[in-house]
Design a protein around this motif. Structure first.
Motif, PDB file in Angstrom:
ATOM      1  N   ASN A  10       3.715 -17.816 -21.498  1.00  0.00           N
ATOM      2  CA  ASN A  10       4.966 -17.170 -21.881  1.00  0.00           C
ATOM      3  C   ASN A  10       4.667 -15.741 -22.309  1.00  0.00           C
ATOM      4  OD1 ASN A  10       7.106 -19.278 -21.743  1.00  0.00           O
ATOM      5  ND2 ASN A  10       5.647 -20.346 -23.056  1.00  0.00           N
ATOM      6  N   ILE A  11       5.388 -14.799 -21.719  1.00  0.00           N
ATOM      7  CA  ILE A  11       5.225 -13.385 -22.003  1.00  0.00           C
ATOM      8  C   ILE A  11       6.546 -12.884 -22.583  1.00  0.00           C
ATOM      9  CG2 ILE A  11       4.604 -11.124 -21.063  1.00  0.00           C
ATOM     10  CD1 ILE A  11       2.459 -13.318 -20.561  1.00  0.00           C
ATOM     11  N   VAL A  12       6.484 -12.183 -23.707  1.00  0.00           N
ATOM     12  CA  VAL A  12       7.678 -11.663 -24.374  1.00  0.00           C
ATOM     13  C   VAL A  12       7.718 -10.149 -24.209  1.00  0.00           C
ATOM     14  CG1 VAL A  12       8.841 -11.420 -26.613  1.00  0.00           C
ATOM     15  CG2 VAL A  12       7.687 -13.560 -26.027  1.00  0.00           C
ATOM     16  N   ALA A  20      11.274   3.086 -20.132  1.00  0.00           N
ATOM     17  CA  ALA A  20      10.002   2.542 -20.633  1.00  0.00           C
ATOM     18  C   ALA A  20      10.086   1.031 -20.801  1.00  0.00           C
ATOM     19  CB  ALA A  20       9.626   3.210 -21.957  1.00  0.00           C
ATOM     20  N   ALA A  21      11.211   0.542 -21.316  1.00  0.00           N
ATOM     21  CA  ALA A  21      11.383  -0.904 -21.483  1.00  0.00           C
ATOM     22  C   ALA A  21      11.467  -1.600 -20.127  1.00  0.00           C
ATOM     23  CB  ALA A  21      12.625  -1.196 -22.319  1.00  0.00           C
ATOM     24  N   GLU A  22      12.098  -0.948 -19.160  1.00  0.00           N
ATOM     25  CA  GLU A  22      12.173  -1.524 -17.815  1.00  0.00           C
ATOM     26  C   GLU A  22      10.772  -1.638 -17.209  1.00  0.00           C
ATOM     27  OE1 GLU A  22      14.074  -0.629 -13.411  1.00  0.00           O
ATOM     28  OE2 GLU A  22      14.786   0.518 -15.116  1.00  0.00           O
ATOM     29  N   ALA A  23       9.955  -0.609 -17.374  1.00  0.00           N
ATOM     30  CA  ALA A  23       8.581  -0.651 -16.864  1.00  0.00           C
ATOM     31  C   ALA A  23       7.794  -1.764 -17.539  1.00  0.00           C
ATOM     32  CB  ALA A  23       7.902   0.694 -17.071  1.00  0.00           C
ATOM     33  N   ALA A  24       7.991  -1.932 -18.840  1.00  0.00           N
ATOM     34  CA  ALA A  24       7.299  -3.006 -19.567  1.00  0.00           C
ATOM     35  C   ALA A  24       7.735  -4.373 -19.055  1.00  0.00           C
ATOM     36  CB  ALA A  24       7.566  -2.875 -21.060  1.00  0.00           C
ATOM     37  N   ALA A  25       9.013  -4.515 -18.731  1.00  0.00           N
ATOM     38  CA  ALA A  25       9.507  -5.789 -18.204  1.00  0.00           C
ATOM     39  C   ALA A  25       8.850  -6.113 -16.864  1.00  0.00           C
ATOM     40  CB  ALA A  25      11.025  -5.749 -18.067  1.00  0.00           C
ATOM     41  N   TRP A  26       8.692  -5.109 -16.009  1.00  0.00           N
ATOM     42  CA  TRP A  26       8.041  -5.342 -14.721  1.00  0.00           C
ATOM     43  C   TRP A  26       6.560  -5.666 -14.895  1.00  0.00           C
ATOM     44  CZ3 TRP A  26      10.393  -6.869 -10.650  1.00  0.00           C
ATOM     45  CH2 TRP A  26      11.723  -6.510 -10.443  1.00  0.00           C
ATOM     46  N   TYR A  27       5.904  -5.009 -15.855  1.00  0.00           N
ATOM     47  CA  TYR A  27       4.504  -5.343 -16.142  1.00  0.00           C
ATOM     48  C   TYR A  27       4.418  -6.795 -16.637  1.00  0.00           C
ATOM     49  CZ  TYR A  27       0.012  -5.588 -18.431  1.00  0.00           C
ATOM     50  OH  TYR A  27      -1.240  -5.991 -18.816  1.00  0.00           O
ATOM     51  N   ALA A  28       5.307  -7.162 -17.560  1.00  0.00           N
ATOM     52  CA  ALA A  28       5.332  -8.539 -18.065  1.00  0.00           C
ATOM     53  C   ALA A  28       5.570  -9.512 -16.917  1.00  0.00           C
ATOM     54  CB  ALA A  28       6.409  -8.692 -19.136  1.00  0.00           C
ATOM     55  N   GLY A  29       6.446  -9.135 -15.992  1.00  0.00           N
ATOM     56  CA  GLY A  29       6.712  -9.973 -14.833  1.00  0.00           C
ATOM     57  C   GLY A  29       5.483 -10.168 -13.965  1.00  0.00           C
ATOM     58  N   ALA A  30       4.716  -9.102 -13.782  1.00  0.00           N
ATOM     59  CA  ALA A  30       3.495  -9.200 -12.973  1.00  0.00           C
ATOM     60  C   ALA A  30       2.475 -10.124 -13.631  1.00  0.00           C
ATOM     61  CB  ALA A  30       2.889  -7.812 -12.759  1.00  0.00           C
ATOM     62  N   VAL A  31       2.340 -10.022 -14.952  1.00  0.00           N
ATOM     63  CA  VAL A  31       1.416 -10.898 -15.677  1.00  0.00           C
ATOM     64  C   VAL A  31       1.886 -12.348 -15.573  1.00  0.00           C
ATOM     65  CG1 VAL A  31       0.461 -11.483 -17.947  1.00  0.00           C
ATOM     66  CG2 VAL A  31       0.656  -9.079 -17.261  1.00  0.00           C
ATOM     67  N   ALA A  32       3.185 -12.555 -15.801  1.00  0.00           N
ATOM     68  CA  ALA A  32       3.725 -13.912 -15.735  1.00  0.00           C
ATOM     69  C   ALA A  32       3.582 -14.503 -14.336  1.00  0.00           C
ATOM     70  CB  ALA A  32       5.189 -13.916 -16.169  1.00  0.00           C
ATOM     71  N   ALA A  79      13.369 -10.990  -8.011  1.00  0.00           N
ATOM     72  CA  ALA A  79      11.999 -10.869  -7.519  1.00  0.00           C
ATOM     73  C   ALA A  79      11.280 -12.220  -7.520  1.00  0.00           C
ATOM     74  CB  ALA A  79      11.224  -9.863  -8.366  1.00  0.00           C
ATOM     75  N   GLY A  80      11.991 -13.271  -7.899  1.00  0.00           N
ATOM     76  CA  GLY A  80      11.405 -14.607  -7.864  1.00  0.00           C
ATOM     77  C   GLY A  80      10.699 -15.024  -9.129  1.00  0.00           C
ATOM     78  N   LEU A  81      10.885 -14.278 -10.203  1.00  0.00           N
ATOM     79  CA  LEU A  81      10.223 -14.597 -11.463  1.00  0.00           C
ATOM     80  C   LEU A  81      11.085 -15.518 -12.313  1.00  0.00           C
ATOM     81  CD1 LEU A  81       9.011 -11.000 -12.248  1.00  0.00           C
ATOM     82  CD2 LEU A  81       7.613 -12.882 -11.411  1.00  0.00           C
ATOM     83  N   THR A  82      10.450 -16.300 -13.162  1.00  0.00           N
ATOM     84  CA  THR A  82      11.160 -17.133 -14.119  1.00  0.00           C
ATOM     85  C   THR A  82      11.417 -16.293 -15.354  1.00  0.00           C
ATOM     86  OG1 THR A  82      10.014 -19.081 -13.290  1.00  0.00           O
ATOM     87  CG2 THR A  82      11.101 -19.274 -15.438  1.00  0.00           C
ATOM     88  N   VAL A  83      12.698 -16.132 -15.718  1.00  0.00           N
ATOM     89  CA  VAL A  83      13.086 -15.229 -16.796  1.00  0.00           C
ATOM     90  C   VAL A  83      14.080 -15.927 -17.723  1.00  0.00           C
ATOM     91  CG1 VAL A  83      14.061 -12.970 -17.355  1.00  0.00           C
ATOM     92  CG2 VAL A  83      12.937 -13.315 -15.156  1.00  0.00           C
ATOM     93  N   ASN A  84      13.884 -15.750 -19.015  1.00  0.00           N
ATOM     94  CA  ASN A  84      14.836 -16.223 -20.016  1.00  0.00           C
ATOM     95  C   ASN A  84      15.207 -15.052 -20.911  1.00  0.00           C
ATOM     96  OD1 ASN A  84      14.847 -18.980 -19.259  1.00  0.00           O
ATOM     97  ND2 ASN A  84      12.947 -19.303 -20.377  1.00  0.00           N
ATOM     98  N   GLY A  85      16.488 -14.862 -21.152  1.00  0.00           N
ATOM     99  CA  GLY A  85      16.950 -13.807 -22.043  1.00  0.00           C
ATOM    100  C   GLY A  85      17.237 -14.369 -23.427  1.00  0.00           C
ATOM    101  N   HIS A  86      16.958 -13.563 -24.434  1.00  0.00           N
ATOM    102  CA  HIS A  86      17.175 -13.970 -25.821  1.00  0.00           C
ATOM    103  C   HIS A  86      17.853 -12.829 -26.563  1.00  0.00           C
ATOM    104  CE1 HIS A  86      14.347 -17.317 -25.233  1.00  0.00           C
ATOM    105  NE2 HIS A  86      13.662 -16.444 -24.505  1.00  0.00           N
TER     106      HIS A  86
END
Length: 152
Positions: A10-12, A20-32, A79-86
């Protein structure tokens, strides 16, 4: 055994609508994606005037939060990633720590330039914290910069 660990990663990542937050989300997506995990996108909000000095990067209206989360979740999901919003009604640091704890996150990704948030998370989060920084080398983009010890 390794496959079991990979499936529970799980990546938060925070969301505020900034590039900057959008770029971080894509990085988190790549890790996940590499670990077959889930990205937990966190947005925090408080009505205008509520302890503003303690709520850096916290959105002022609930409608903003819903729009920001829909954009990030939609893009990563497409992009096919599993994402949950909080969504949390508190400061962003508290929101990130709560979601990370609830979902046993292994990593919180902090957008480039959010140094004070990264420092505070370093002391409060119970997982690894990576802050993205602009790579001034030959490869433009972002690279992870660890600001806390890792349990990965």
């Amino acid at each position: 055994m390794l496959e079991t660990l990979a499936s529970t990663t799980n990546i938060v990542v925070p969301a505020d609508g900034s590039p900057a937050a959008e770029a971080a989300a894509w990085y988190a997506g790549a890790v996940a994606e590499a670990r077959r995990g889930t990205v937990h996108v966190v947005a925090a909000w408080e009505p205008p005037g509520a302890r503003a000095q303690e709520l850096a990067r916290t959105l002022g209206r609930r409608a903003e939060v819903d729009a920001v989360l829909a954009d990030v979740e939609g893009a990563l999901g497409a992009a096919g990633l599993t994402v949950n919003g909080h969504v949390r009604r508190c400061g962003l640091v508290a929101a990130l720590c709560a979601v990370a704890s609830e979902h046993d996150a292994e990593l919180i990704v902090v957008p480039a330039g959010w140094v004070s948030l990264a420092r505070e998370l370093r002391w409060r989060a119970e997982c690894r914290v990576d802050m993205l920084v602009v790579d001034s080398g030959r490869h433009p983009g972002f690279r992870p910069f660890p600001v806390a010890s890792s349990r990965l």
